[in-house]
Design a protein around this motif. Structure first.
Motif, PDB file in Angstrom:
ATOM      1  N   SER A   2      66.729   6.654  35.428  1.00 62.76           N
ATOM      2  CA  SER A   2      65.662   5.900  34.778  1.00 62.76           C
ATOM      3  C   SER A   2      65.904   4.398  34.913  1.00 62.76           C
ATOM      4  O   SER A   2      67.036   3.954  35.089  1.00 62.76           O
ATOM      5  CB  SER A   2      65.565   6.287  33.304  1.00 62.76           C
ATOM      6  N   TYR A   3      64.817   3.655  34.833  1.00 64.57           N
ATOM      7  CA  TYR A   3      64.928   2.209  34.933  1.00 64.57           C
ATOM      8  C   TYR A   3      63.831   1.541  34.115  1.00 64.57           C
ATOM      9  O   TYR A   3      62.823   2.158  33.778  1.00 64.57           O
ATOM     10  CB  TYR A   3      64.860   1.741  36.394  1.00 64.57           C
ATOM     11  N   PHE A   4      64.060   0.274  33.812  1.00 66.74           N
ATOM     12  CA  PHE A   4      63.066  -0.586  33.172  1.00 66.74           C
ATOM     13  C   PHE A   4      63.027  -1.847  34.014  1.00 66.74           C
ATOM     14  O   PHE A   4      64.072  -2.441  34.306  1.00 66.74           O
ATOM     15  CB  PHE A   4      63.491  -0.911  31.735  1.00 66.74           C
ATOM     16  N   ALA A   5      61.845  -2.259  34.444  1.00 66.78           N
ATOM     17  CA  ALA A   5      61.697  -3.455  35.269  1.00 66.78           C
ATOM     18  C   ALA A   5      60.727  -4.408  34.588  1.00 66.78           C
ATOM     19  O   ALA A   5      59.550  -4.091  34.405  1.00 66.78           O
ATOM     20  CB  ALA A   5      61.194  -3.096  36.663  1.00 66.78           C
ATOM     21  N   LEU A 172      57.355  -6.148  25.809  1.00 66.69           N
ATOM     22  CA  LEU A 172      57.206  -5.107  26.816  1.00 66.69           C
ATOM     23  C   LEU A 172      57.963  -3.847  26.421  1.00 66.69           C
ATOM     24  O   LEU A 172      57.513  -2.735  26.673  1.00 66.69           O
ATOM     25  CB  LEU A 172      57.717  -5.595  28.181  1.00 66.69           C
ATOM     26  N   ARG A 173      59.127  -4.027  25.826  1.00 65.56           N
ATOM     27  CA  ARG A 173      59.940  -2.873  25.411  1.00 65.56           C
ATOM     28  C   ARG A 173      59.283  -2.096  24.285  1.00 65.56           C
ATOM     29  O   ARG A 173      59.506  -0.895  24.150  1.00 65.56           O
ATOM     30  CB  ARG A 173      61.320  -3.341  24.953  1.00 65.56           C
ATOM     31  N   GLU A 174      58.491  -2.766  23.466  1.00 66.75           N
ATOM     32  CA  GLU A 174      57.862  -2.124  22.316  1.00 66.75           C
ATOM     33  C   GLU A 174      56.638  -1.300  22.675  1.00 66.75           C
ATOM     34  O   GLU A 174      56.162  -0.523  21.875  1.00 66.75           O
ATOM     35  CB  GLU A 174      57.489  -3.198  21.282  1.00 66.75           C
ATOM     36  N   VAL A 175      56.135  -1.478  23.863  1.00 66.00           N
ATOM     37  CA  VAL A 175      54.917  -0.770  24.277  1.00 66.00           C
ATOM     38  C   VAL A 175      55.215   0.660  24.588  1.00 66.00           C
ATOM     39  O   VAL A 175      56.195   1.070  25.047  1.00 66.00           O
ATOM     40  CB  VAL A 175      54.280  -1.477  25.509  1.00 66.00           C
TER      41      VAL A 175
END
Length: 175
Positions: A2-5, A172-175
């Motif tokens: 997994s990743y977050f960009a 962005l992380r909260e979405v």
């Protein structure tokens, strides 16, 4: 894996942020194009890619050109297709960065000498000076990445706080 960009772009003295999908990218130029698409007229664009709470890659474009890349650990290239795409071609290890014969600090770092704390298992690659003109020296970046207990998300938050765009990324992380 997994990743977050998260992409942040500076325009007219302010910051915008957007999450970027790297699904189905085929090469690094396609990644750069997705970063450009976030804010085509940005004077500065950064992409923070956090993978599996282990790896961090930072990509930078100035005025949409001259892609520069830093990776917290070359092992990411061996762990995933995206890692290979982002850091697989980076041959320059940054562990020998200092122009000094003094040993590097193994844990914790030393603010007086600005020697970075380095995870002995990590092999950072690419351009560690990627944020130097923004007030984050190579030594500081390496220290953040190598600090015991710091996850890639923590490093991203710390960098974004220094740059003044932490709120945009956290939204962005909260979405």
């Amino acid at each position: 894996m997994s990743y977050f960009a998260a992409a942040v772009a500076r325009v007219d003295g302010g910051w915008t942020a957007d999450e970027v999908s790297l699904r189905d990218v085929t090469d690094i130029e396609e990644v750069a194009e997705r970063l450009r698409d976030v804010e085509p007229d940005a004077e500065l664009s950064l992409l923070f890619v956090e993978a599996d709470d282990t790896y961090l890659v930072i990509l930078r474009l100035d005025d949409g050109e001259d892609l520069r890349i830093f990776g917290s650990d070359s092992a990411y290239a061996e762990e995933s297709r995206l890692g290979a795409l982002l850091v697989g071609d980076l041959k320059t290890s940054v562990t020998g960065l200092e122009d000094t014969d003094e040993p590097r600090v193994a844990a914790g770092g030393d603010d007086e000498t600005e020697q970075p704390a380095v995870d002995p298992e990590a092999d950072p690659v690419g351009d560690a000076d990627i944020l130097a003109d923004l007030g984050i020296s190579a030594q500081k970046l390496l220290a953040l990445c190598g600090h015991e207990g710091m996850m890639p998300a923590d490093v991203t938050v710390e960098i974004c706080q220094m740059l003044g765009c932490a709120d945009e990324v956290e939204e962005l992380r909260e979405v």
